[in-house]
Design a protein around this motif. Structure first.
Motif, mmCIF file in Angstrom:
data_model
loop_
_atom_site.group_PDB
_atom_site.id
_atom_site.type_symbol
_atom_site.label_atom_id
_atom_site.label_comp_id
_atom_site.label_asym_id
_atom_site.label_seq_id
_atom_site.Cartn_x
_atom_site.Cartn_y
_atom_site.Cartn_z
ATOM 1 N N ALA A 70 0.581 -0.374 -0.089
ATOM 2 C CA ALA A 70 -0.421 -0.371 0.066
ATOM 3 C C ALA A 70 0.868 0.906 0.040
ATOM 4 C CB ALA A 70 -0.780 -0.117 1.438
ATOM 5 N N ASP A 71 1.789 1.932 0.516
ATOM 6 C CA ASP A 71 2.619 2.515 1.014
ATOM 7 C C ASP A 71 3.907 2.891 -0.233
ATOM 8 O OD1 ASP A 71 1.072 3.693 2.463
ATOM 9 O OD2 ASP A 71 2.104 2.131 4.590
ATOM 10 N N ILE A 72 3.867 1.419 -1.001
ATOM 11 C CA ILE A 72 5.175 1.280 -1.720
ATOM 12 C C ILE A 72 5.118 1.222 -3.498
ATOM 13 C CG2 ILE A 72 7.075 -0.443 -2.202
ATOM 14 C CD1 ILE A 72 7.326 0.782 0.872
ATOM 15 N N PRO A 73 5.273 1.538 -3.434
ATOM 16 C CA PRO A 73 5.625 2.381 -5.353
ATOM 17 C C PRO A 73 5.749 0.892 -6.017
ATOM 18 C CG PRO A 73 7.239 3.302 -4.598
ATOM 19 C CD PRO A 73 6.493 3.157 -3.828
ATOM 20 N N VAL A 74 5.063 0.564 -6.739
ATOM 21 C CA VAL A 74 5.481 -0.497 -7.313
ATOM 22 C C VAL A 74 5.175 -0.119 -9.452
ATOM 23 C CG1 VAL A 74 4.431 -3.371 -7.825
ATOM 24 C CG2 VAL A 74 4.274 -1.841 -5.147
ATOM 25 N N ALA A 75 5.709 -0.993 -9.948
ATOM 26 C CA ALA A 75 5.664 -1.031 -11.556
ATOM 27 C C ALA A 75 6.352 -2.188 -11.668
ATOM 28 C CB ALA A 75 6.822 -0.112 -12.317
ATOM 29 N N GLY A 76 6.003 -2.800 -13.037
ATOM 30 C CA GLY A 76 6.238 -3.841 -13.710
ATOM 31 C C GLY A 76 5.392 -3.620 -14.950
ATOM 32 N N CYS A 77 5.179 -5.331 -15.750
ATOM 33 C CA CYS A 77 4.480 -5.467 -17.269
ATOM 34 C C CYS A 77 4.324 -6.884 -16.863
ATOM 35 C CB CYS A 77 5.717 -5.048 -18.292
ATOM 36 S SG CYS A 77 7.469 -6.222 -18.039
ATOM 37 N N THR A 78 3.307 -7.736 -17.843
ATOM 38 C CA THR A 78 3.142 -8.764 -18.455
ATOM 39 C C THR A 78 4.598 -9.289 -19.322
ATOM 40 O OG1 THR A 78 2.388 -8.545 -20.204
ATOM 41 C CG2 THR A 78 1.237 -8.384 -18.334
ATOM 42 N N SER A 79 4.806 -10.853 -19.885
ATOM 43 C CA SER A 79 6.272 -11.087 -19.807
ATOM 44 C C SER A 79 5.268 -12.833 -21.078
ATOM 45 C CB SER A 79 6.529 -11.786 -18.911
ATOM 46 O OG SER A 79 6.519 -13.299 -18.023
ATOM 47 N N ALA A 80 7.252 -12.599 -21.668
ATOM 48 C CA ALA A 80 6.657 -14.276 -22.279
ATOM 49 C C ALA A 80 7.265 -14.770 -21.741
ATOM 50 C CB ALA A 80 7.416 -13.553 -23.812
ATOM 51 N N GLY A 81 7.478 -15.141 -20.642
ATOM 52 C CA GLY A 81 8.225 -15.815 -19.436
ATOM 53 C C GLY A 81 9.295 -14.896 -18.496
ATOM 54 N N GLU A 82 9.132 -15.661 -17.768
ATOM 55 C CA GLU A 82 9.946 -14.924 -16.439
ATOM 56 C C GLU A 82 11.635 -15.889 -16.505
ATOM 57 O OE1 GLU A 82 5.984 -14.891 -16.624
ATOM 58 O OE2 GLU A 82 6.692 -16.566 -15.487
ATOM 59 N N ILE A 83 12.047 -14.578 -15.905
ATOM 60 C CA ILE A 83 13.864 -14.999 -15.731
ATOM 61 C C ILE A 83 13.788 -15.137 -13.469
ATOM 62 C CG2 ILE A 83 16.001 -15.097 -15.702
ATOM 63 C CD1 ILE A 83 15.625 -13.351 -18.290
ATOM 64 N N THR A 84 13.921 -15.351 -12.766
ATOM 65 C CA THR A 84 12.924 -16.038 -11.578
ATOM 66 C C THR A 84 15.039 -16.527 -11.091
ATOM 67 O OG1 THR A 84 12.853 -18.596 -11.119
ATOM 68 C CG2 THR A 84 11.726 -17.047 -12.533
ATOM 69 N N PRO A 85 14.777 -16.368 -9.966
ATOM 70 C CA PRO A 85 15.598 -17.430 -8.625
ATOM 71 C C PRO A 85 15.983 -18.270 -9.231
ATOM 72 C CG PRO A 85 14.613 -15.732 -7.131
ATOM 73 C CD PRO A 85 13.838 -15.607 -8.866
ATOM 74 N N ALA A 86 15.168 -18.763 -9.790
ATOM 75 C CA ALA A 86 15.571 -20.816 -10.134
ATOM 76 C C ALA A 86 15.984 -21.047 -11.327
ATOM 77 C CB ALA A 86 14.237 -22.001 -10.006
ATOM 78 N N GLY A 87 16.154 -19.575 -12.118
ATOM 79 C CA GLY A 87 16.181 -19.185 -14.086
ATOM 80 C C GLY A 87 14.947 -19.182 -14.439
ATOM 81 N N TYR A 88 14.424 -19.685 -16.093
ATOM 82 C CA TYR A 88 13.577 -19.775 -16.238
ATOM 83 C C TYR A 88 12.416 -20.112 -15.977
ATOM 84 C CZ TYR A 88 16.340 -18.316 -20.738
ATOM 85 O OH TYR A 88 17.092 -18.084 -21.739
ATOM 86 N N ALA A 89 11.373 -19.516 -16.052
ATOM 87 C CA ALA A 89 9.868 -19.748 -15.756
ATOM 88 C C ALA A 89 9.328 -19.338 -16.411
ATOM 89 C CB ALA A 89 9.731 -19.771 -14.335
ATOM 90 N N ARG A 90 7.336 -20.123 -16.120
ATOM 91 C CA ARG A 90 6.470 -19.915 -17.102
ATOM 92 C C ARG A 90 5.069 -19.503 -15.910
ATOM 93 N NH1 ARG A 90 8.267 -21.593 -22.190
ATOM 94 N NH2 ARG A 90 9.161 -20.343 -23.215
ATOM 95 N N GLY A 91 4.706 -18.703 -16.309
ATOM 96 C CA GLY A 91 3.279 -18.801 -15.772
ATOM 97 C C GLY A 91 3.107 -18.646 -14.157
ATOM 98 N N SER A 92 4.143 -17.306 -13.708
ATOM 99 C CA SER A 92 4.789 -17.419 -12.335
ATOM 100 C C SER A 92 4.871 -15.955 -12.327
ATOM 101 C CB SER A 92 6.305 -17.887 -13.036
ATOM 102 O OG SER A 92 6.890 -16.936 -12.825
ATOM 103 N N ILE A 93 4.856 -14.863 -11.159
ATOM 104 C CA ILE A 93 4.916 -14.000 -11.246
ATOM 105 C C ILE A 93 6.538 -13.833 -10.006
ATOM 106 C CG2 ILE A 93 4.994 -11.665 -10.171
ATOM 107 C CD1 ILE A 93 1.959 -12.150 -9.651
ATOM 108 N N VAL A 94 7.739 -12.610 -11.288
ATOM 109 C CA VAL A 94 9.002 -12.944 -10.700
ATOM 110 C C VAL A 94 8.774 -11.160 -9.537
ATOM 111 C CG1 VAL A 94 10.630 -12.461 -12.451
ATOM 112 C CG2 VAL A 94 11.720 -13.165 -10.253
ATOM 113 N N ALA A 95 9.629 -11.177 -8.578
ATOM 114 C CA ALA A 95 9.713 -9.629 -8.541
ATOM 115 C C ALA A 95 11.051 -8.767 -7.616
ATOM 116 C CB ALA A 95 8.463 -9.338 -6.978
ATOM 117 N N ILE A 96 11.341 -7.962 -7.783
ATOM 118 C CA ILE A 96 12.652 -7.257 -7.049
ATOM 119 C C ILE A 96 11.927 -6.528 -5.655
ATOM 120 C CG2 ILE A 96 15.105 -5.877 -7.947
ATOM 121 C CD1 ILE A 96 14.519 -7.303 -10.639
#
Length: 397
Positions: A70-96
């Motif tokens: 609620a008090d933290i600004p957030v930005a992002g986008c939709t993807s054609a696949g995610e790069i995560t701490p575990a490597g490539y993924a799909r159907g997920s959300i990854v955040a920093i």
């Protein structure tokens, strides 16, 4: 051949990292964002950047982000696949999650892409610089970079990025075009609490930590040249190559019947335009029934396209990551925009697992894109991003 094992793994505990990362595969938006928040939230959290699959119901996902952060600004986008701490993924959300003591992030939403001219860009850049200047984490010159996230189906990337780059001057920029899991139907960027189409997010980052904005690709020129002799510029469709139907000329180039043309062949046999000593890929999106080819990047009548061939992606990526480590030291994080056509090529060659492991061990977080942006250019089939190093010894962090 470079040895991937020579890259130094960087095990950074989530509780002490200046850049925390989080991943969720949960299908329910509220549960997924709650899982992200559990890993990201701490007293110094200042900003959240995320990349997500379009499989999520986006309105519900917006509500979840707004409630959890609620008090933290957030930005992002939709993807054609995610790069995560575990490597490539799909159907997920990854955040920093960015620690506010080490990063000041100023986001802006650009909603009217067609009207984004140089005066608009200059006002936007001045505003973002002013917001970063208020915190005074580090001198703006040499300590700031910009991340751009654009609607990947807007056909406005070239003009927006070139205009923004002119206003940024010496401030480096990179980014990616949002995807939709290869559906090519509707892509979204997130800012100001909701998802948007036909829009862009411009994110200025100021930090005392060392960083390097970079771009690399694995493609090498062949001798064949194709001249664009008829084009529908607005729709990015090439009607003719060498004064013949574009589909037929391209099929002959790759030695395949027209009926077999598709994403896998386009990924393996791209075309590029030469500017100076460098080649910039113009990837093909699809073959059309009228004999034209649709491209992901803008194409102009009269330009010469060079046929390209692939070098090993894994080897090229090892060299890139090793060079970044040699210049910056072991990175806190690499934020990467990796063209989805590169990932498709890896999957066809059954090499995706090896590259996924390399990305994981090299602390790369990001997404597969419908195009990349680098220093004012919209490009394809690259791995583009920023490597962020650890705090300098001078106590700046």
């Amino acid at each position: 051949m470079p040895d991937a094992s020579s890259l130094t793994p960087v095990p950074v505990p989530a509780g002490t990292a200046l850049l925390r990362t989080a991943l969720s595969h949960r299908a329910d938006p509220a549960e997924a964002v709650a899982e992200l928040a559990c890993d990201l939230c701490h007293s110094s959290l200042g900003f959240v950047l995320f990349f997500c699959s379009v499989e999520y119901p986006l309105e519900a996902l917006s509500r979840a982000f707004n409630e959890a952060f609620a008090d933290i600004p957030v930005a992002g986008c939709t993807s054609a696949g995610e790069i995560t701490p575990a490597g490539y993924a799909r159907g997920s959300i990854v955040a920093i999650g960015f620690d506010r003591h080490h990063f000041e992030l100023a986001p802006a939403l650009v909603e009217s892409l067609d009207a984004f001219d140089l005066p608009c860009a200059q006002r936007l850049v001045d505003e973002l610089l002013g917001r970063c200047r208020e915190r005074a984490l580090a001198p703006l010159a040499d300590n700031s970079f910009v991340v751009t996230l654009l609607d990947g189906l807007s056909s406005s990337e070239e003009s927006v990025i070139a205009t923004l780059d002119a206003a940024l001057g010496s401030i480096p920029s990179f980014g990616g075009s949002a995807g939709d899991d290869n559906r090519l139907a509707r892509t979204h960027v997130f800012c100001q609490g909701r998802f948007h189409t036909e829009a862009a997010v411009v994110l200025m980052v100021n930090t005392p930590l060392p960083f390097e904005v970079f771009s690399t690709h694995h493609l090498r020129p062949r001798h064949e040249k194709l001249v664009v002799t008829a084009v529908d510029r607005e729709s990015r469709r090439v009607l003719e190559l060498n004064a013949a139907p574009a589909v037929e000329v391209y099929a002959a180039l790759v030695g395949q019947p027209v009926a077999r043309l598709g994403p896998e062949l386009f990924a393996r046999h791209p075309l590029a335009v030469r500017i100076g000593d460098h080649y910039y890929v113009r990837s093909i999106q699809r073959a059309n029934e009228d004999g034209s080819l649709s491209f992901y990047c803008a194409v102009e009548n009269g330009i010469v396209l060079t046929a390209m061939t692939s070098a090993p992606i894994h080897e090229e990526l090892v060299q890139t990551l090793r060079g970044l480590e040699e210049r910056l030291g072991s990175p806190e994080l690499v934020i990467g925009c990796d063209c989805f056509l590169r990932r498709l090529e890896l999957e066809v060659l059954d090499e995706d697992a090896a590259v996924s492991d390399l990305l994981s061990r090299s602390r790369v977080i990001g997404f597969n894109t419908y195009g990349e942006q680098y220093h004012g250019m919209h490009i394809n089939q690259t791995f583009t991003g920023v490597a962020i190093g650890t705090a300098r010894d001078d106590g700046a962090a």
